[in-house]
Design a protein around this motif. Structure first.
Motif, short mmCIF file in Angstrom:
data_model
loop_
_atom_site.label_atom_id
_atom_site.label_comp_id
_atom_site.label_asym_id
_atom_site.label_seq_id
_atom_site.Cartn_x
_atom_site.Cartn_y
_atom_site.Cartn_z
N LEU A 2 101.00 62.67 33.75
CA LEU A 2 100.46 63.87 33.98
C LEU A 2 99.22 63.78 34.74
O LEU A 2 98.89 64.70 35.60
N SER A 3 98.49 62.43 34.70
CA SER A 3 97.05 62.22 35.63
C SER A 3 97.77 62.11 36.95
O SER A 3 96.85 62.60 37.93
N ARG A 4 98.87 61.68 37.25
CA ARG A 4 99.27 61.45 38.56
C ARG A 4 99.63 62.85 39.19
O ARG A 4 99.48 63.06 40.31
N ALA A 5 100.36 63.47 38.34
CA ALA A 5 100.66 64.91 38.73
C ALA A 5 99.35 65.75 39.28
O ALA A 5 99.57 66.67 40.06
N PHE A 6 98.39 65.54 38.40
CA PHE A 6 97.13 66.28 38.66
C PHE A 6 96.52 66.09 39.68
O PHE A 6 96.01 66.82 40.99
N LEU A 7 96.54 64.71 40.37
CA LEU A 7 96.19 64.14 41.53
C LEU A 7 96.73 64.74 42.85
O LEU A 7 96.48 65.02 43.60
N ILE A 8 98.52 64.83 42.73
CA ILE A 8 99.13 65.30 43.49
C ILE A 8 98.59 67.03 43.78
O ILE A 8 98.59 67.50 44.99
N GLY A 9 98.15 67.68 42.41
CA GLY A 9 97.80 69.06 42.74
C GLY A 9 96.33 69.19 43.65
O GLY A 9 96.13 70.07 44.14
N VAL A 10 95.66 68.08 43.43
CA VAL A 10 94.27 67.86 44.25
C VAL A 10 94.75 67.98 45.61
O VAL A 10 94.02 68.57 46.72
N PHE A 11 95.58 66.89 46.02
CA PHE A 11 96.28 66.74 47.65
C PHE A 11 96.47 68.19 47.92
O PHE A 11 96.50 68.58 49.13
N GLN A 12 97.29 69.08 46.94
CA GLN A 12 97.89 70.44 47.47
C GLN A 12 96.84 71.21 47.74
O GLN A 12 97.00 72.12 48.64
N SER A 13 95.62 71.07 47.17
CA SER A 13 94.68 72.05 47.49
C SER A 13 94.03 72.11 48.91
O SER A 13 93.59 72.97 49.41
N LEU A 14 94.55 70.89 49.37
CA LEU A 14 93.85 70.77 50.96
C LEU A 14 94.72 71.57 51.68
O LEU A 14 94.35 72.12 52.87
N ALA A 15 95.93 71.96 51.29
CA ALA A 15 96.55 72.87 52.20
C ALA A 15 96.20 74.45 52.22
O ALA A 15 96.74 75.19 53.10
N MET A 16 95.16 74.70 51.59
CA MET A 16 94.33 76.17 51.83
C MET A 16 93.94 75.99 53.13
O MET A 16 93.42 77.09 53.90
N ILE A 17 93.81 74.80 53.94
CA ILE A 17 93.28 74.78 55.47
C ILE A 17 94.54 75.00 56.12
O ILE A 17 95.53 74.23 56.07
N PRO A 18 94.64 76.18 56.97
CA PRO A 18 95.91 76.25 57.81
C PRO A 18 95.91 75.25 58.52
O PRO A 18 94.95 74.59 59.18
N GLY A 19 97.49 74.69 58.71
CA GLY A 19 97.85 73.54 59.43
C GLY A 19 98.02 72.39 58.61
O GLY A 19 98.74 71.21 59.42
#
Length: 255
Positions: free
Chosen positions: A136-153
């Motif tokens: 679950l901790s690694r899944a959360f880290l993937i989610g942190v990476f995903q949040s960067l996608a709010m920047i277009p491109g």
């Protein structure tokens, strides 16, 4: 925007949503090339047609969504960072980031470089082949990476795939987890935007949204199947190189 442009943008969405190349970035660049004016409706259109791509994943992975509760735990955990930040930054993202092709170009190039780096790291250090075995901790880290996608491109797919590989997921497992994580992320994002904007849409604009939605769905079904087949045998090298080349070429021709 006319109906033919809506079909083209729907196809672009279906082709690029689940590839690590940035669907939002491609939609912005293609819209600018076709001369579609940047306004509140076009921004909502670029967000809303993602719903078609979401249904493609639900269609292809229905059994897994219904039966694999361990994966659901990881999907919900990974969604939390993006859900919180997306809600807090919604107005800023829609007002200042979506539609900005300069940000898209920079994000494409830098994202391509990071994708190539993560792909090389994965060759030596990726050892988790099943997403149900992801902590679950690694899944959360993937989610942190995903949040960067709010920047277009940046690309939601690329950021989650990069995050997956950097925490030990094999290429195919990273891609599939990216598909599954897209469902709550994009479902909530598109529903929220439609809720906020639906009263301003005209009848013809609803028609354009429907056409874009259907073309995105049909294209995404084919793309997801082809992408999984490709990445099972090959690396992400072509996608990283493509992003860098596209960003440079667009900057030289249109900025």
């Amino acid at each position: 925007m006319n109906i033919y442009e809506a079909i083209i943008l729907g196809i672009v969405e279906g082709l690029t949503e689940f590839l690590p190349v940035s669907s939002t970035g491609h939609l912005i660049l293609v819209a600018h090339i076709m001369g579609i004016k940047d306004n509140n409706f076009t921004k909502s259109f670029e967000i809303a047609i993602q719903m078609g791509a979401i249904l493609a994943v639900l269609f292809l992975y229905a059994k897994r969504f219904l039966k694999d509760y361990e994966v659901w735990k990881r999907i919900i955990t990974a969604f939390l960072p993006t859900g919180l930040l997306g809600f807090l930054l919604y107005k800023f993202i829609k007002s200042y980031l979506i539609g900005n092709d300069k940000i898209v170009v920079v994000s494409l190039v830098l994202g391509g470089a990071f994708l190539l780096f993560a792909d090389r790291v994965c060759e030596r250090f990726c050892y988790i082949g099943d997403t149900s075995k992801l902590s679950l901790s690694r899944a959360f880290l993937i989610g942190v990476f995903q949040s960067l996608a709010m920047i277009p491109g940046v690309s939601r797919s690329a950021s989650t795939i990069i995050g997956g590989m950097l925490v030990g997921l094999h290429r195919r497992a990273s891609a599939e987890f990216s598909f599954l994580l897209a469902v709550p992320t994009m479902l909530i994002a598109t529903s929220y935007d439609i809720y906020k904007s639906h009263t301003t849409f005209t009848y013809s604009e609803w028609h354009l949204l429907t056409v874009g939605f259907l073309s995105a769905f049909l294209t995404a079904v084919v793309t997801v199947r082809a992408f999984i087949g490709f990445i099972s045998k090959h690396s992400f090298l072509p996608f990283g190189v493509y992003r860098i080349v596209l960003g440079i070429v667009y900057a030289l021709l249109f900025l």
